[in-house]
Design an enzyme around this catalytic site. Structure first.
Site, mmCIF file in Angstrom:
data_model
loop_
_atom_site.group_PDB
_atom_site.id
_atom_site.type_symbol
_atom_site.label_atom_id
_atom_site.label_comp_id
_atom_site.label_asym_id
_atom_site.label_seq_id
_atom_site.Cartn_x
_atom_site.Cartn_y
_atom_site.Cartn_z
ATOM 1 N N THR A 11 -17.836 30.918 9.763
ATOM 2 C CA THR A 11 -17.346 30.334 8.558
ATOM 3 C C THR A 11 -18.340 29.412 8.238
ATOM 4 O OG1 THR A 11 -15.600 29.241 7.586
ATOM 5 C CG2 THR A 11 -16.136 28.892 9.826
ATOM 6 N N ASN A 13 -17.260 26.842 6.442
ATOM 7 C CA ASN A 13 -16.163 25.990 6.208
ATOM 8 C C ASN A 13 -15.770 25.064 7.202
ATOM 9 O OD1 ASN A 13 -13.732 24.358 5.531
ATOM 10 N ND2 ASN A 13 -13.094 25.829 3.893
ATOM 11 N N LYS A 16 -12.126 24.268 8.246
ATOM 12 C CA LYS A 16 -11.469 25.406 8.875
ATOM 13 C C LYS A 16 -11.879 25.205 10.506
ATOM 14 C CE LYS A 16 -11.661 29.208 5.416
ATOM 15 N NZ LYS A 16 -11.922 30.749 5.339
ATOM 16 N N ASP A 69 -9.903 34.642 6.405
ATOM 17 C CA ASP A 69 -9.967 34.559 4.794
ATOM 18 C C ASP A 69 -8.523 33.933 4.557
ATOM 19 O OD1 ASP A 69 -11.768 34.891 2.711
ATOM 20 O OD2 ASP A 69 -9.982 36.207 1.937
ATOM 21 N N PHE A 144 -8.819 19.535 2.849
ATOM 22 C CA PHE A 144 -10.101 20.329 2.066
ATOM 23 C C PHE A 144 -9.374 21.122 0.866
ATOM 24 C CE2 PHE A 144 -9.370 23.226 5.651
ATOM 25 C CZ PHE A 144 -9.464 24.358 5.042
ATOM 26 N N GLY A 145 -10.122 21.715 0.134
ATOM 27 C CA GLY A 145 -9.614 22.574 -0.933
ATOM 28 C C GLY A 145 -8.539 22.141 -1.736
ATOM 29 N N LYS A 168 -0.978 18.435 9.625
ATOM 30 C CA LYS A 168 -1.035 19.709 8.812
ATOM 31 C C LYS A 168 -1.249 20.987 9.759
ATOM 32 C CE LYS A 168 -4.289 22.530 6.053
ATOM 33 N NZ LYS A 168 -5.675 22.789 5.519
ATOM 34 N N HIS A 173 -0.408 27.705 7.746
ATOM 35 C CA HIS A 173 -0.707 29.241 7.688
ATOM 36 C C HIS A 173 -1.748 29.485 8.649
ATOM 37 C CE1 HIS A 173 -3.166 26.739 4.962
ATOM 38 N NE2 HIS A 173 -4.165 27.818 4.998
HETATM 39 P P1 ITT Z 1 -15.364 30.945 4.690
HETATM 40 O O1 ITT Z 1 -15.210 32.087 3.771
HETATM 41 O O2 ITT Z 1 -17.024 30.781 4.991
HETATM 42 O O3 ITT Z 1 -14.768 30.849 5.829
HETATM 43 P P2 ITT Z 1 -14.199 29.438 2.341
HETATM 44 O O4 ITT Z 1 -14.220 28.081 2.206
HETATM 45 O O5 ITT Z 1 -15.269 30.122 1.350
HETATM 46 O O6 ITT Z 1 -14.861 29.769 3.734
HETATM 47 P P3 ITT Z 1 -12.124 31.226 1.971
HETATM 48 O O7 ITT Z 1 -12.960 32.412 1.722
HETATM 49 O O8 ITT Z 1 -11.104 31.793 2.818
HETATM 50 O O9 ITT Z 1 -12.904 30.200 2.740
HETATM 51 O O10 ITT Z 1 -11.690 30.592 0.674
HETATM 52 C C1 ITT Z 1 -10.519 30.028 0.488
HETATM 53 C C2 ITT Z 1 -10.384 29.044 -0.410
HETATM 54 O O11 ITT Z 1 -9.202 28.560 -0.511
HETATM 55 C C3 ITT Z 1 -11.037 27.958 0.176
HETATM 56 O O12 ITT Z 1 -12.526 27.466 -0.206
HETATM 57 C C4 ITT Z 1 -10.294 26.715 -0.090
HETATM 58 O O13 ITT Z 1 -10.602 26.189 -1.406
HETATM 59 C C5 ITT Z 1 -8.937 27.151 -0.089
HETATM 60 N N1 ITT Z 1 -8.324 27.139 0.974
HETATM 61 C C6 ITT Z 1 -8.288 28.025 2.132
HETATM 62 N N2 ITT Z 1 -7.611 27.459 2.936
HETATM 63 C C7 ITT Z 1 -7.086 26.236 2.821
HETATM 64 C C8 ITT Z 1 -6.097 25.126 3.289
HETATM 65 O O14 ITT Z 1 -6.062 25.315 4.646
HETATM 66 N N3 ITT Z 1 -5.931 24.003 2.658
HETATM 67 C C9 ITT Z 1 -6.430 23.874 1.241
HETATM 68 N N4 ITT Z 1 -7.221 24.767 0.707
HETATM 69 C C10 ITT Z 1 -7.434 25.882 1.255
#
Ligand code: ITT
Length: 194
Positions: A11, A13, A16, A69, A144-145, A168, A173
């Site tokens: 990943t 991220n 994560k 994902d 994050f996110g 959290k 999830h």
């Molecule tokens: P990888 O694909 O490299 O693992 P990514 O950040 O691009 O990292 P995703 O493709 O799964 O991950 O993208 C999902 C997006 O949704 C992510 O960039 C966050 O902005 C959001 N997201 C996913 N899980 C989250 C969480 O637990 N809390 C808040 N936002 C989340």
């Protein structure tokens, strides 16, 4: 190294990874981070995206690994941003989502997480979900996110962004999917499987 208890997480991220470490540690599983940009196909199904990414990452790394994902699905927006969560976060971010939701009374939403583990022979998936709603404003600096705009149903009214990482991960999830994954790893002869 105890191979039975080591899993690689591909990943880009780091948020994560930090969350996954907490959950897998409870099962005695050591997590090793493979920092890499994943190849993601366009699909409205998170499982399909995760399976494809895991297989491509396996081809690239040549070792058993998992990817995860995740996406935020908002009911009044017909599931948007869902599988496009990463792109939507990068482009319109939390402010943009709140604008889209400004006239909406039904603020129900859920996060979904799909883990795909690939050992080169087969790919196995695990899912987790957490229900909740979209807040009216951005709250909290943790996580994050979309964490600062998501209020989980199982919580006390705070957003994920207002919770520390252990709060959290107690209900997220990602944790739900990781627990299924960890139980599965523990149930098989991992040294033979990989
Ligand atoms: P990888 O694909 O490299 O693992 P990514 O950040 O691009 O990292 P995703 O493709 O799964 O991950 O993208 C999902 C997006 O949704 C992510 O960039 C966050 O902005 C959001 N997201 C996913 N899980 C989250 C969480 O637990 N809390 C808040 N936002 C989340």
């Amino acid at each position: 190294m105890d191979r039975r208890k080591t899993v690689f997480f591909a990943t880009s991220n780091i948020g994560k990874v930090e969350e996954a470490e907490i959950t897998l540690k409870e099962y005695g599983i050591l997590l090793l981070h493979l920092p890499m940009k994943l190849i993601e196909i366009q699909s409205d199904n998170l499982e399909e995206i995760a399976v494809f990414s895991a297989q491509k990452a396996w081809e690239n790394q040549g070792k058993p690994l998992f990817v995860e994902d995740a996406g935020l699905f908002i009911k009044e927006l017909n599931g948007f941003p869902g599988p496009y969560s990463s792109y939507v976060f990068k482009t319109i971010s939390n402010e943009g989502i709140l604008k889209l939701m400004s006239d909406k009374r039904n603020r129900a939403a859920y996060f979904q997480s799909v883990i795909a583990f690939c050992n080169g022979k087969s790919t196995t998936t695990f899912k987790g979900e957490v229900r909740g709603k979209i807040s009216k404003e951005i709250r909290g600096g943790h996580g994050f996110g979309f964490d600062p705009i998501f209020i989980p149903e199982e919580g006390d009214g705070r957003t994920f962004g207002e919770m520390d990482i252990s709060e959290k991960t107690a209900i997220s999830h990602r944790t739900k999917a990781l627990k299924k994954f960890a139980e599965w790893i523990k149930s098989l002869d991992y040294s033979k499987f990989i």
